[in-house]
Design an enzyme around this catalytic site. Structure first.
Site, short mmCIF file in Angstrom:
data_model
loop_
_atom_site.label_atom_id
_atom_site.label_comp_id
_atom_site.label_asym_id
_atom_site.label_seq_id
_atom_site.Cartn_x
_atom_site.Cartn_y
_atom_site.Cartn_z
N ALA A 244 0.83 -1.21 0.00
CA ALA A 244 0.00 0.00 0.00
C ALA A 244 0.86 1.26 0.00
O ALA A 244 2.09 1.21 0.06
CB ALA A 244 -0.92 -0.02 1.21
N HIS A 245 0.20 2.39 -0.04
CA HIS A 245 0.91 3.67 -0.18
C HIS A 245 1.80 3.98 1.02
O HIS A 245 1.46 3.72 2.14
CB HIS A 245 -0.03 4.85 -0.47
CG HIS A 245 -1.20 5.01 0.44
ND1 HIS A 245 -2.16 5.97 0.22
CD2 HIS A 245 -1.59 4.33 1.55
CE1 HIS A 245 -3.07 5.89 1.15
NE2 HIS A 245 -2.76 4.92 1.96
#
Lengths: 346, 346, 346
Positions: A244-245
């Site tokens: 994820a980011h």
């Protein structure tokens, strides 16, 4: 698949290329690499795991790469090395048919933006798309159907297999290998709640991959919300992994298939995550952490070592009974404590 | 990635666009958005979480978007809003470089069926394929390499990034965002057992996505067996998510990465599923259910609230001992009950 | 999605095609297939699950396919079969709009290597790529944007949907169905540790898929390290599944969404793995094993039957208390044993 290819090597040449010591006839030629059991008289094989030692006497291989300690048990020519598993890795590269097929050049059906800059001996496959401002280092290979988004930079010697997507503004180091279907730089998952609705947060950060990173088929590494998602050098990522980011992964980590890492978590160097492991967001894992398959980590880990969660598999009948008791576990513990107190008070 | 782009805005313009109250010099220009820590004198930043309040006094940003309560602690110009996280979301859209790059038109290498109908200002990227009978609303963007199957309908303002696949007969609402590698409308998993063999059940239903739906990289939403798979309005789906045939998801739900939902399950409105959550088939979850990461739900849930399963992570040594005991749990509970009875009978 | 298509069938024709016995007016025409509840007077429907028997009297369908035992309760024409679910499967194929759309031929934008060999009536979609030495059997369909790598062989009647990737040296049997975004033959995950760095092991094996294999959207099947990854006949694989190198799956297995199987594991025939199941590497599962959703299997299974792991979901408040106790479980068990001994010694 038949591993044999046009190329054949003398044992002498192989010994030189993998850095092994040859015992036997160096002029003998081999044209394939196979396991101890499967190797035929045209093949070379290797012994890297004692569990397979029993197969050594009966191998039909032309030669065996192994540890010097086992040379005496080898019924044929041998190449000795202290780390025969690394030797096998080097052997495997020699027999890889892909490399021989690479022909630099841009396929006429590829779409390459005028503003893109291509290094020497770059190879762009059919139907690939290279958008504005992309910079590809020397010998970069972009497979058929792959797309490289605006302003992305890919270091020399990197290979994108077929149907890879690298979004805009991504930085990829040297010698990366990106497998088919993977997506680097899709949006992270960020929304603000606004009167019962979700308001999208544009993901303005990028993704930075160090040198020697490999990303498996159908894996995704999301771009950062503001800063970047950062994957260190020599990080190996298997298939179906989701990062994820704003995650950061330290150098030399290995992530097995189906791992999922939530936003902003930092993984130290030399960590190994087993298949299907999940890490919650905003955690820190120190260097040298190993997590076993399908474990969920919801707290930071500050000590190197091996971590696990979950329960082992059992028959469903047995499991049903135990799983019901799991829901009573706090009650069980309290009843036990009460009993102990009563016992002691007598 | 460098978030800066050609665009710069005055603080006055920003305040107007995000609906904030400006305190300070409205003519000052900013050209980027960054975190409190990273922002430089050309950037605007925001404070939406009290945990970062400590960084406010030392920020180098040109301006800070924050709650009016914190305006006095701000060392520079500020934009105040009651919900600064929503303010951040709006700011992020201003600084998104992607929007500026969109140029309507059909790339000459795209293949668009004659029977397809394209709205105004549609943009079709290189190597994209639009099949027969497709209808694209105004301003729809189809990225490079994406494929839109026969008779599919995509509402105005929707964006398909690169290498997206939307199969035939899918209906997508307005302002959808589909990320690279996702697949909408692949076959559901349906087979009839027929004398020891599987007999495929053709998946004749479709997929309907409401307005404002986002689907992450490499996620898949399967088409219905007979009726449709239905995703409500404003549903946000992260990367690597799998939604099986005939699932229904209510408005405003958010599904984090690696979620898997089995066939025919109905999820209510405003539900949130953590990363890696699994829902069995044919369940009903009421509105307002939250499920924490990697939990497995095998029964319907009729009360809003937070649900979990599994065990937390611990050291592997500790886990091994406990996991063995889990298999004895029913026995442990019975022994405890027996002891209690004996105790009571004295 | 509207299931109706140009095709309409008389009940007599349908009875003949699916092998059912018709009771009623054979000349009546139906143009769609729907559920008991949704079917209108132009549709045929089916009853395969007793749970839906209550809807039979009120169906508006033109005809119902059902078990002979329920024929008397049917308010309209009926087609009787001993296995009406298989009957539904056959009906569904009749009403599948896709088949009607297939038109053999190679799209002018497809790139087909001269050395590729195409069988009769092959269909290659726009932007597809067929590399050197590929052999496609009769009636193979390669969807838009799909890539078939060097020397791969695909058996007659197989269909690759849009944006599928089949890498080099893969062998696919007859009548395979590969859904969008899936990747067959990406590299397995193999590295040798070499002085703190990873040394890639080239994956020289291939992938062999038997006949009648289906692979769901975004699933990946990795190529073998030396030998091949082998998927048996009639194996059905759902979306988002990961199968690692050198795995072997026996005939007629069904793997639900998000399953992950680690390297070199062998799964017997007729096994069923629920959604999200994980199998560790180097295991053997005998024939006829079923594993329930999201279970982790870390040991070989030698008895057919149903297996499970994990805990069921409960409210988070309840779960937190029990999950803490799980970490104390070994201690709880020991304390219980001590109490029992004390009790007995009185």
């Amino acid at each position: 698949m038949n591993n044999a290819n046009a190329h054949a090597f003398t044992l002498e040449e192989i010994a030189r290329r993998v850095g092994a010591r040859l015992v036997g006839d160096g002029s003998r030629r081999v044209s394939g690499l196979a396991t101890l059991n499967d190797a035929g008289p045209e093949d070379i094989t290797f012994l890297a795991n004692r569990a397979y030692l029993k197969f050594l006497p009966d191998t039909s291989a032309a030669a065996v790469l192994l540890h010097p300690n086992h040379a005496d048990d080898c019924p044929t020519a041998c190449l000795t090395m202290d780390n025969p598993y690394v030797g096998y890795a080097k052997l495997s590269a020699l027999f890889d048919p892909l490399a021989a097929r690479d022909v630099p050049g841009v396929h006429p059906t590829a779409v390459v933006a005028e503003s893109a800059s291509l290094g020497r001996d770059v190879q762009i496959g059919p139907q690939a798309v290279i958008e504005d401002g992309v910079r590809l280092g020397d010998r970069v290979i972009v497979g058929p159907g792959s797309v490289v988004g605006c302003d992305t930079e890919i270091g020399e010697g990197s290979r994108l297999h077929a149907n890879v997507t690298v979004c805009h503004g991504v930085v990829i180091g040297r010698r990366a290998i990106l497998h088919s279907g993977c997506v680097i730089g899709g949006d992270g998952f960020g929304f603000a709640h606004d009167g019962g609705r979700w308001h999208k947060i544009a993901q303005l950060g990028g993704v930075i991959l160090g040198d020697d990173v490999e990303v498996g088929s159908c894996s995704s590494i999301d771009r950062g919300a503001l800063g970047d998602t950062i994957i260190g050098n020599d990080v190996k990522i298997d298939s179906q992994v989701q990062i994820a980011h704003n995650v950061q992964i330290g150098d030399h980590c290995a992530l097995a298939g189906c791992v999922g890492i939530a936003g902003s978590t930092k993984v130290g160097r030399n960590c190994m995550l087993g298949g299907g492991v999940g890490l919650s967001g905003h955690l820190t894992l120190c260097d040298g952490v190993q997590v076993t398959g399908m474990s969920l980590v919801t707290n930071s880990i500050h000590q190197p070592g091996v971590y696990s969660s979950g329960t082992g598999a059992m028959s469903n009948a047995q499991w049903r009974k135990n799983a019901v008791r799991f829901k009573q576990l706090d009650d069980i513990a309290k009843r036990l404590t009460r009993l102990e107190k009563e016992q002691r008070s007598r």
